[in-house]
Write a protein that holds these residues in place. Sequence first.
Motif, PDB file in Angstrom:
ATOM      1  N   ALA A 146       0.872  -1.261  -0.045  1.00  0.00           N
ATOM      2  CA  ALA A 146      -0.082   0.070   0.103  1.00  0.00           C
ATOM      3  C   ALA A 146       1.054   1.144   0.206  1.00  0.00           C
ATOM      4  O   ALA A 146       0.377   1.998  -0.175  1.00  0.00           O
ATOM      5  CB  ALA A 146      -1.156  -0.275   1.388  1.00  0.00           C
ATOM      6  N   THR A 147       2.200   0.986  -0.430  1.00  0.00           N
ATOM      7  CA  THR A 147       2.569   2.398   0.130  1.00  0.00           C
ATOM      8  C   THR A 147       2.291   3.878  -1.345  1.00  0.00           C
ATOM      9  O   THR A 147       2.809   4.751  -0.568  1.00  0.00           O
ATOM     10  CB  THR A 147       4.342   2.048  -0.832  1.00  0.00           C
ATOM     11  N   ASP A 148       1.469   3.053  -2.252  1.00  0.00           N
ATOM     12  CA  ASP A 148       0.591   4.786  -2.883  1.00  0.00           C
ATOM     13  C   ASP A 148       0.480   5.411  -1.968  1.00  0.00           C
ATOM     14  O   ASP A 148       0.125   7.053  -2.605  1.00  0.00           O
ATOM     15  CB  ASP A 148       0.337   4.118  -3.704  1.00  0.00           C
ATOM     16  N   THR A 149      -0.501   4.616  -1.510  1.00  0.00           N
ATOM     17  CA  THR A 149      -0.962   6.228   0.091  1.00  0.00           C
ATOM     18  C   THR A 149      -1.111   5.646   1.058  1.00  0.00           C
ATOM     19  O   THR A 149      -1.624   6.535   2.122  1.00  0.00           O
ATOM     20  CB  THR A 149      -2.306   5.088  -0.152  1.00  0.00           C
ATOM     21  N   VAL A 150       0.069   4.711   1.722  1.00  0.00           N
ATOM     22  CA  VAL A 150       0.561   4.328   3.697  1.00  0.00           C
ATOM     23  C   VAL A 150       1.869   4.936   3.585  1.00  0.00           C
ATOM     24  O   VAL A 150       2.720   3.856   2.248  1.00  0.00           O
ATOM     25  CB  VAL A 150      -0.257   3.377   3.917  1.00  0.00           C
ATOM     26  N   GLU A 151       2.433   5.602   4.415  1.00  0.00           N
ATOM     27  CA  GLU A 151       3.426   5.243   4.135  1.00  0.00           C
ATOM     28  C   GLU A 151       4.165   5.383   5.193  1.00  0.00           C
ATOM     29  O   GLU A 151       2.924   5.978   6.791  1.00  0.00           O
ATOM     30  CB  GLU A 151       4.087   6.817   3.672  1.00  0.00           C
ATOM     31  N   VAL A 152       4.928   3.914   6.283  1.00  0.00           N
ATOM     32  CA  VAL A 152       5.513   3.865   7.044  1.00  0.00           C
ATOM     33  C   VAL A 152       6.837   4.435   7.637  1.00  0.00           C
ATOM     34  O   VAL A 152       6.978   3.836   7.039  1.00  0.00           O
ATOM     35  CB  VAL A 152       4.993   2.209   7.341  1.00  0.00           C
ATOM     36  N   MET A 153       6.737   5.028   8.872  1.00  0.00           N
ATOM     37  CA  MET A 153       8.168   5.790   9.806  1.00  0.00           C
ATOM     38  C   MET A 153       7.933   5.315  10.366  1.00  0.00           C
ATOM     39  O   MET A 153       7.366   5.240  11.598  1.00  0.00           O
ATOM     40  CB  MET A 153       7.410   6.895   9.106  1.00  0.00           C
ATOM     41  N   ARG A 154       9.972   4.235  10.184  1.00  0.00           N
ATOM     42  CA  ARG A 154      10.042   3.476  11.409  1.00  0.00           C
ATOM     43  C   ARG A 154      11.576   3.158  11.506  1.00  0.00           C
ATOM     44  O   ARG A 154      11.964   2.984  10.492  1.00  0.00           O
ATOM     45  CB  ARG A 154       8.782   1.786  11.373  1.00  0.00           C
ATOM     46  N   PRO A 155      12.669   3.137  12.124  1.00  0.00           N
ATOM     47  CA  PRO A 155      11.905   3.354  13.361  1.00  0.00           C
ATOM     48  C   PRO A 155      11.688   4.820  13.657  1.00  0.00           C
ATOM     49  O   PRO A 155      12.736   5.462  13.879  1.00  0.00           O
ATOM     50  CB  PRO A 155      12.914   2.793  14.595  1.00  0.00           C
ATOM     51  N   ALA A 156      10.229   5.044  14.546  1.00  0.00           N
ATOM     52  CA  ALA A 156      10.583   6.631  14.221  1.00  0.00           C
ATOM     53  C   ALA A 156      10.707   6.705  16.037  1.00  0.00           C
ATOM     54  O   ALA A 156       9.415   6.444  16.693  1.00  0.00           O
ATOM     55  CB  ALA A 156       9.308   7.129  13.863  1.00  0.00           C
ATOM     56  N   ARG A 157      10.476   7.904  16.649  1.00  0.00           N
ATOM     57  CA  ARG A 157      10.498   8.488  17.645  1.00  0.00           C
ATOM     58  C   ARG A 157       9.849  10.417  17.539  1.00  0.00           C
ATOM     59  O   ARG A 157      10.263  10.753  16.844  1.00  0.00           O
ATOM     60  CB  ARG A 157      11.790   8.798  18.784  1.00  0.00           C
ATOM     61  N   LEU A 158       8.461   9.570  18.269  1.00  0.00           N
ATOM     62  CA  LEU A 158       7.852  11.454  18.248  1.00  0.00           C
ATOM     63  C   LEU A 158       8.646  12.607  19.206  1.00  0.00           C
ATOM     64  O   LEU A 158       9.288  12.495  20.683  1.00  0.00           O
ATOM     65  CB  LEU A 158       6.495  11.186  19.269  1.00  0.00           C
ATOM     66  N   VAL A 159       9.086  14.037  18.118  1.00  0.00           N
ATOM     67  CA  VAL A 159      10.068  15.142  18.914  1.00  0.00           C
ATOM     68  C   VAL A 159       9.352  15.945  19.069  1.00  0.00           C
ATOM     69  O   VAL A 159       9.511  16.439  20.360  1.00  0.00           O
ATOM     70  CB  VAL A 159      11.250  14.608  17.709  1.00  0.00           C
ATOM     71  N   GLY A 160       8.360  16.582  18.554  1.00  0.00           N
ATOM     72  CA  GLY A 160       7.374  17.626  18.325  1.00  0.00           C
ATOM     73  C   GLY A 160       6.090  17.633  18.412  1.00  0.00           C
ATOM     74  O   GLY A 160       6.013  17.186  17.285  1.00  0.00           O
ATOM     75  N   LEU A 161       5.845  18.541  18.775  1.00  0.00           N
ATOM     76  CA  LEU A 161       3.829  18.856  18.380  1.00  0.00           C
ATOM     77  C   LEU A 161       3.886  20.350  18.722  1.00  0.00           C
ATOM     78  O   LEU A 161       4.021  20.448  19.302  1.00  0.00           O
ATOM     79  CB  LEU A 161       2.862  17.791  19.379  1.00  0.00           C
ATOM     80  N   ARG A 162       3.090  20.295  17.459  1.00  0.00           N
ATOM     81  CA  ARG A 162       2.458  21.732  17.405  1.00  0.00           C
ATOM     82  C   ARG A 162       0.642  21.522  16.861  1.00  0.00           C
ATOM     83  O   ARG A 162       1.156  21.269  15.860  1.00  0.00           O
ATOM     84  CB  ARG A 162       3.037  22.725  16.449  1.00  0.00           C
ATOM     85  N   GLN A 163       0.195  22.570  17.802  1.00  0.00           N
ATOM     86  CA  GLN A 163      -1.467  22.602  17.114  1.00  0.00           C
ATOM     87  C   GLN A 163      -1.621  23.603  16.466  1.00  0.00           C
ATOM     88  O   GLN A 163      -1.178  24.791  16.261  1.00  0.00           O
ATOM     89  CB  GLN A 163      -2.042  22.808  18.475  1.00  0.00           C
ATOM     90  N   GLN A 164      -2.235  23.321  15.050  1.00  0.00           N
ATOM     91  CA  GLN A 164      -2.715  24.464  14.231  1.00  0.00           C
ATOM     92  C   GLN A 164      -4.540  24.757  14.248  1.00  0.00           C
ATOM     93  O   GLN A 164      -4.706  23.723  14.067  1.00  0.00           O
ATOM     94  CB  GLN A 164      -1.951  24.075  12.550  1.00  0.00           C
ATOM     95  N   PRO A 165      -4.690  25.621  13.253  1.00  0.00           N
ATOM     96  CA  PRO A 165      -6.090  25.237  13.308  1.00  0.00           C
ATOM     97  C   PRO A 165      -6.265  24.295  12.143  1.00  0.00           C
ATOM     98  O   PRO A 165      -7.546  23.734  12.423  1.00  0.00           O
ATOM     99  CB  PRO A 165      -5.931  26.847  12.405  1.00  0.00           C
ATOM    100  N   ASP A 166      -5.036  24.103  11.812  1.00  0.00           N
ATOM    101  CA  ASP A 166      -6.179  23.630  10.002  1.00  0.00           C
ATOM    102  C   ASP A 166      -5.410  21.984  10.717  1.00  0.00           C
ATOM    103  O   ASP A 166      -5.536  20.810   9.686  1.00  0.00           O
ATOM    104  CB  ASP A 166      -5.883  23.736   8.689  1.00  0.00           C
ATOM    105  N   GLY A 167      -4.728  21.180  11.110  1.00  0.00           N
ATOM    106  CA  GLY A 167      -4.070  20.086  12.068  1.00  0.00           C
ATOM    107  C   GLY A 167      -3.038  20.169  12.521  1.00  0.00           C
ATOM    108  O   GLY A 167      -3.105  21.059  14.055  1.00  0.00           O
TER     109      GLY A 167
END
Length: 426
Positions: A122-143
Motif C-alpha cells: 500500500a505504499t502509494d497511499t500509506v507511508e510507514v515511518m520506522r523506527p520513529a520517535r515523536l519529537v515535537g507537536l504543534r497544533q494548528q487551526p487546520d491540523g
Amino acid sequence: MMDFDLVIVGGGLVGSSLACALRHSGLRVGVVEAVAANAPSHPSYDERVLALSLGSRRIFGGIGLWDAMRADAEPIRQVHVSERGQFGFARLAADEEGVEALGYVTPARSIGQALEACLRDATDTVEVMRPARLVGLRQQPDGWNIEISVAGSSRLLRTALLVAADGGDSALRRRLGLAVHEQAYGYDAIITTVTPGRPRPGVAFERFTDSGPLAMLPMTGGRWSVVWTARDSDTAGLLALDDTAFLQALQQRFGHRLGRLARPGRRIAYPLRLLLAKQLTGPRLALIGNAAHTLHPVAGQGFNLGLRDVAELADLLADTRRTGQDPGGHAVLAGYRQRRRQDQANVAALTDGLARLFTNPLPTLRLGRNLGLLGLDLLPPARHALARRFMGIGGRLPRLARGLPLDGGQATHAADDSARITQTAS
C-alpha cells in the motif's frame, strides 16, 4: 514538510488495521511506529492468540485480510462457562445462532503478518515511518505539525487528523495531557499453550476460579491456549514451576474436561488493569484501541473492541473523500465520539463486572451467580442476547463490521451470516 490526511501514531495491530482499511480510500495516511521494519518481531505480534469475534472476522474480511489469516484461525463453535467447584454452567453454540462459528482463535503473529504484507503493498497511499520517535507537536487551526526522528534523522509532517494507537501506555495521550480512569486489578494473566489428551475441537472454556477466570481456547494443531488469571503475588511462583508442577497446578484449576494436559509452551505474564480515556477525541485528534481502553481479558473483548473503533473511524474517514469533508473536522470527530463511547463503556462495565463478581467469595453471591449461569443456559433469548454481544454484531454496524469493503466492492460471505442470524433471532 510532508502532508497527510491522517497520521497514526502506533503501528501495532490496531493502528495497522486502520491504515490497511483506508489504503483504497484516496486519503494519504502516515504511520509512525517505534519498532524497526527489520526487527525480529513486533511487540504486539507476540506468542498470544486472540479470540476474534464474528464481528472482527467480518471487519478483516471487509479490509480484505481474512483470507491471509484464515489457515491459522481455529473456529469457536461452542463456549462452555462454569465456576470451579460449583454447580452452575452455561453454553453458547454457533448452530443456535445460525453461524459457522462464534469466533476464531487466531495467533497475534498471523494477524501481524497479514497486516505487514498489506502495508508493503500500500505504499502509494500509506507511508510507514520506522523506527520513529515523536519529537515535537504543534497544533494548528487546520491540523497538526509533527516532528519525528526516523533512524536518527528529523522529519516534519503536517496532518489534518492525528490518531493515537500507541497502546495502553500511550505516549501521545500522556504528552497531550488527556486524563484517564485507571485501576490496577492486582492480578496477572499467565499465557501459555498445552496439548490435551482428550481434545474437543471447536470448544472454548471460560472457568471462573477464586483468583479470576481461566480461559482455554482451541487452536490449530490440537493445542489449546491458556489464559490463567492469577494474583500478582502468585505469578512469580507459577512462572518458576517446572513443566510437571505447572501442569499439575493447571489441571487442578481447570479439571479434566479435556483429559490430561501435556506439553506446556513458554509462559508469559501480563499485569491486568482497567483503563478508560476520559476523552475519546480532542482538537483534530482521535484515540483508538488500547490508547482509549485497556480491559480485563475475561471474555476476550479488548482487541475486538479496538477493531470496532477502527471500523467506525474508517467508515467516517472514507466518506470525507467522497463528500469533500475535512478528515480532522468536527463532523468526523463528533461522529466517532458518538458512535463509540457507549460500546466502549458497556464492554468495560461488562468485563469489569464479571471479573469482580466471580472473585467475590460471599456465599450469597456465589449462589446467585451459579443460579444465573443455569438460568442463562435454560433461557434461549438470554443466550442469544449474550452471544450477539460477544460476537460484536449488535446494533448499528459500519460497513466493515458487515463485511463490506469501504470502496464499494463486493461483500464477503459475512452478509450470509447476517441473514442466518436474523432468521435465528426471529
